[in-house]
Each structure stands twice: as C-alpha cells, then as structure tokens.
Design a protein around this motif. Structure first.
Motif, PDB file in Angstrom:
ATOM      1  N   UNK A  40      10.470  34.294 -61.972  1.00 51.97           N
ATOM      2  CA  UNK A  40      11.907  34.301 -62.235  1.00 51.97           C
ATOM      3  C   UNK A  40      12.701  33.888 -61.002  1.00 51.97           C
ATOM      4  N   UNK A  41      12.273  34.355 -59.833  1.00 49.74           N
ATOM      5  CA  UNK A  41      12.943  33.960 -58.588  1.00 49.74           C
ATOM      6  C   UNK A  41      12.856  32.457 -58.376  1.00 49.74           C
ATOM      7  N   UNK A  42      11.680  31.897 -58.599  1.00 47.88           N
ATOM      8  CA  UNK A  42      11.505  30.455 -58.447  1.00 47.88           C
ATOM      9  C   UNK A  42      12.430  29.682 -59.372  1.00 47.88           C
ATOM     10  N   UNK A  43      12.498  30.126 -60.624  1.00 42.33           N
ATOM     11  CA  UNK A  43      13.339  29.437 -61.597  1.00 42.33           C
ATOM     12  C   UNK A  43      14.817  29.555 -61.240  1.00 42.33           C
ATOM     13  N   UNK A  44      15.225  30.725 -60.737  1.00 42.17           N
ATOM     14  CA  UNK A  44      16.631  30.948 -60.442  1.00 42.17           C
ATOM     15  C   UNK A  44      17.044  30.383 -59.091  1.00 42.17           C
ATOM     16  N   UNK A  45      16.217  30.572 -58.083  1.00 38.92           N
ATOM     17  CA  UNK A  45      16.608  30.237 -56.717  1.00 38.92           C
ATOM     18  C   UNK A  45      16.289  28.781 -56.373  1.00 38.92           C
ATOM     19  N   UNK A  46      15.079  28.346 -56.708  1.00 40.24           N
ATOM     20  CA  UNK A  46      14.665  26.981 -56.373  1.00 40.24           C
ATOM     21  C   UNK A  46      14.771  26.032 -57.555  1.00 40.24           C
ATOM     22  N   UNK A  47      15.189  26.545 -58.720  1.00 41.69           N
ATOM     23  CA  UNK A  47      15.305  25.760 -59.949  1.00 41.69           C
ATOM     24  C   UNK A  47      13.986  25.081 -60.312  1.00 41.69           C
ATOM     25  N   UNK A  48      12.898  25.764 -60.008  1.00 39.96           N
ATOM     26  CA  UNK A  48      11.577  25.285 -60.397  1.00 39.96           C
ATOM     27  C   UNK A  48      11.451  25.403 -61.914  1.00 39.96           C
ATOM     28  N   UNK A  72       7.068  35.923 -70.346  1.00 38.25           N
ATOM     29  CA  UNK A  72       8.506  35.797 -70.100  1.00 38.25           C
ATOM     30  C   UNK A  72       9.189  35.034 -71.230  1.00 38.25           C
ATOM     31  N   UNK A  73       8.510  34.038 -71.778  1.00 35.38           N
ATOM     32  CA  UNK A  73       9.063  33.316 -72.922  1.00 35.38           C
ATOM     33  C   UNK A  73       9.078  34.213 -74.162  1.00 35.38           C
ATOM     34  N   UNK A  74       7.982  34.931 -74.397  1.00 34.47           N
ATOM     35  CA  UNK A  74       7.900  35.808 -75.567  1.00 34.47           C
ATOM     36  C   UNK A  74       8.950  36.910 -75.515  1.00 34.47           C
ATOM     37  N   UNK A  75       9.283  37.373 -74.294  1.00 33.55           N
ATOM     38  CA  UNK A  75      10.248  38.463 -74.136  1.00 33.55           C
ATOM     39  C   UNK A  75      11.673  37.984 -73.994  1.00 33.55           C
ATOM     40  N   UNK A  76      11.898  36.671 -74.051  1.00 37.95           N
ATOM     41  CA  UNK A  76      13.248  36.130 -74.126  1.00 37.95           C
ATOM     42  C   UNK A  76      13.907  35.775 -72.815  1.00 37.95           C
ATOM     43  N   UNK A  77      13.206  35.914 -71.682  1.00 39.52           N
ATOM     44  CA  UNK A  77      13.821  35.598 -70.393  1.00 39.52           C
ATOM     45  C   UNK A  77      13.730  34.115 -70.047  1.00 39.52           C
ATOM     46  N   UNK A  78      12.745  33.430 -70.615  1.00 40.43           N
ATOM     47  CA  UNK A  78      12.588  32.003 -70.389  1.00 40.43           C
ATOM     48  C   UNK A  78      12.311  31.330 -71.719  1.00 40.43           C
ATOM     49  N   UNK A  79      12.513  30.025 -71.750  1.00 43.31           N
ATOM     50  CA  UNK A  79      12.151  29.241 -72.933  1.00 43.31           C
ATOM     51  C   UNK A  79      11.446  27.975 -72.463  1.00 43.31           C
ATOM     52  N   UNK A  80      10.519  27.522 -73.265  1.00 46.79           N
ATOM     53  CA  UNK A  80       9.768  26.316 -72.924  1.00 46.79           C
ATOM     54  C   UNK A  80      10.339  25.130 -73.675  1.00 46.79           C
ATOM     55  N   UNK A  81      10.613  24.062 -72.938  1.00 52.78           N
ATOM     56  CA  UNK A  81      11.121  22.823 -73.517  1.00 52.78           C
ATOM     57  C   UNK A  81      10.195  21.705 -73.072  1.00 52.78           C
ATOM     58  N   UNK A  82       9.204  21.426 -73.897  1.00 50.78           N
ATOM     59  CA  UNK A  82       8.205  20.440 -73.519  1.00 50.78           C
ATOM     60  C   UNK A  82       7.363  20.945 -72.367  1.00 50.78           C
ATOM     61  N   UNK A  83       7.435  20.263 -71.235  1.00 42.44           N
ATOM     62  CA  UNK A  83       6.662  20.671 -70.056  1.00 42.44           C
ATOM     63  C   UNK A  83       7.486  21.513 -69.090  1.00 42.44           C
ATOM     64  N   UNK A  89      19.863  32.903 -71.199  1.00 44.31           N
ATOM     65  CA  UNK A  89      20.982  33.754 -70.778  1.00 44.31           C
ATOM     66  C   UNK A  89      20.471  35.113 -70.310  1.00 44.31           C
ATOM     67  N   UNK A  90      19.477  35.618 -71.023  1.00 45.29           N
ATOM     68  CA  UNK A  90      18.858  36.893 -70.657  1.00 45.29           C
ATOM     69  C   UNK A  90      18.218  36.805 -69.283  1.00 45.29           C
ATOM     70  N   UNK A  91      17.547  35.689 -68.993  1.00 46.20           N
ATOM     71  CA  UNK A  91      16.932  35.492 -67.685  1.00 46.20           C
ATOM     72  C   UNK A  91      17.956  35.309 -66.591  1.00 46.20           C
TER      73      UNK A  91
END
Length: 317
Positions: A40-48, A72-83, A89-91
C-alpha cells in the motif's frame, strides 16, 4: 455505563470472527501484515502499479507478493486493471495510517526519515497529526476514554491461528524507511493485538494470554521483541515465583496515533460508519472522531492534498 481510559474497540468472546466487534481487528484483517502495508505504501507514495515494480522495490518473493495483492484486491483496497494495480477510494483513505506510521518512524528512528511529505499550497515538509474533529486539539493516548472494555476472546479465527508471521527484519533490507521502521513494531497481527491490549490497560502475561487466546511461547516471543524495541517496559511484581508486568513506555505511548488511525479507518470501512465502541476526548468532553491534519497549518488533509518524495539515489520509499 462506566467510562474507562484507553483506546480501541472490544472483541466479543466467542465470536466466529474476532473482527466482528473490533474496528482495529477489522482493519488488521482487511489490510493484512507488514508486507501488505508495504504494498500500500508503494502504491500511495511511489505510485507503483505493476507487479514487477512492486517486487523489485520491496525485494519480496513473487508468491508472497501475489498473495498480498490478491488479498488487497479482494478486500477492496486495490483493484486490478490489466497488468496494473491501483488504489481504490478505500485504499486512498488508508493515508492516515501511513502518515502516522511515517511520523512515529521519523521521531524514533530518524536515520530512516523517508519518505517526506508536503502539503500542497502550504509547506514543503509536514507530518501527519490526528486531531479531534470537535475541538481541533491533538489527540494523545492519555486524553481518550472508551465506553467499554473487551471481553476475552475465547477462540481466534482459524485463519489467524494458521497465519505465519512475516520476518519483520527483512522490511528494511531493500528500502529502509520510517514506515518500515514502524512496521518492525506493529507489522504482525499478534504484535498489533498486544499493543491494542496494552492501550486497554492489560499488563500481565496471563492477562494477555487470557484476553487473546495466544500460545504462551508466541506471547513470550512477542513481549520480548516489543520490550527489546523499547515499546514495552518489563518490571517484576512478584519474585517467588518470578512474575513480570509489561507497560507502555513513552515510546510506546507515542505510537498511539497509528492504532487510532486504524480504528478510525475500520469504523468507516469495516463497520460503515457505525463504531463498535464510542471514544470520548477528555479535553473537550465530546465524542472523538480523529481527523488527519497537517502539522504546519493544522487543517484537515486527505490523500489528494499530499505529495510524497524521497531521494532518487537511495531508491527508498
């Protein structure tokens, strides 16, 4: 109903899911362990956003990363879009947990004071603070009451009993950061629950064991680690036979905003805005809703207001 000084929501004994009456436990179960936090930190801070990027930056095994992303996807914090994996919003709303973790790591592990955050249109370097939505004063551990204390958990969910704890010492291996330093304290479920119980006022070994249904060897290891890290202090209250109590140190008390942010997140996203436990801010005497604010201007902030940065040469978070 009697009001008791402390923090965090109670767990009803005998519940099939220990998360069913506990916002912190609900948050822990929704988010996962330290590796999930790091994703989650990577996705939020480094936009990985890509699997290989997460793996390279975290130094995490592919199977472990795949499991954390799927959860994280199953619990609603992230979503997968292709690769690509994106925060929902929850994340994005998990930002208060990350900002308070950064702040604690910066204070107590200054050698790892990355990443840095800035508030758009305000200041180039800030840290996140939790303030009372009513009186706007900073929220500290000793300034909060809760209306009920949890009954002991008779049995934990099977998933938690089988959960293998992450090796917290590996978190700093590739990308040292203040977040990773904080997660070395709270990054496994048992440690999070022991800290929660400490804020409730639990002190003795048998009390922790009875309240959490935790195996004695696991409890002894976690208490020893938290003591070695300076979060708990161990003192003898009986000599024959030897018995010890464990109390939060100033360093441990200063960790309070992290579980409080998790509680607030769990109230919103696990319980739909219906907190299992009512907190009261003693400073103003009103019901406490903690709000993430900027340390410079003290105004409320959200993920959209914050820009993160790190030294490019370090390849840190």
């Amino acid at each position: 109903m009697q009001v008791t000084t402390g923090i965090l929501a109670p767990v009803r004994a005998g519940d099939e899911s220990a998360a069913s009456d506990c916002s912190v436990f609900g948050a822990v179960e929704s988010i996962g362990d330290a590796w999930s936090w790091m994703v989650l930190c990577e996705a939020m801070i480094a936009e990985t956003s890509r699997f290989d990027q997460f793996q390279a930056r975290l130094g995490i095994a592919r199977s472990t990363l795949s499991a954390r992303l799927a959860a994280l996807c199953a619990n609603g914090l992230m979503k997968r879009d292709g690769t690509q994996y994106r925060l929902t919003e929850m994340g994005d709303d998990f930002v208060a947990c990350i900002m308070t973790a950064i702040a604690w790591g910066n204070r107590w592990c200054p050698a790892e004071s990355l990443p840095r955050a800035s508030h758009s249109g305000c200041a180039d370097q800030i840290h996140g603070e939790l303030r009372c939505s009513e009186c706007h004063e900073l929220v500290r551990a000793r300034d909060v009451n809760f209306d009920r204390r949890p009954r002991p958990i008779l049995e934990l969910p099977a998933g938690l009993r089988r959960q293998r704890a992450p090796d917290l010492d590996l978190l700093q291996r590739v990308q040292p950061s203040s977040v990773a330093a904080t997660l070395q304290v709270i990054g496994d479920r048992w440690s999070s629950l022991l800290i929660r119980e400490s804020f409730y006022g639990s002190r003795r070994f048998d009390e922790f064991q009875q309240r959490l249904s935790i195996a004695p060897n696991i409890l002894a290891q976690r208490l020893r680690r938290l003591t070695d890290l300076g979060v708990l202090a161990r003192t003898a209250y009986q000599h024959r036979p030897a018995r010890h109590a464990y109390q939060l140190t100033e360093k441990g008390l200063d960790l309070y905003p992290v579980p409080l942010a998790m509680l607030a997140w769990g109230d919103r996203w696990v319980f739909g805005g219906r907190p299992p436990v009512r907190l009261t801010h003693k400073t103003c005497g009103r019901q406490l809703t903690p709000v993430l604010t900027c340390s410079a201007c003290t105004n409320p902030i959200s993920r959209a207001d914050i820009a993160f940065s790190a030294k490019p040469s370090s390849h840190r978070l």
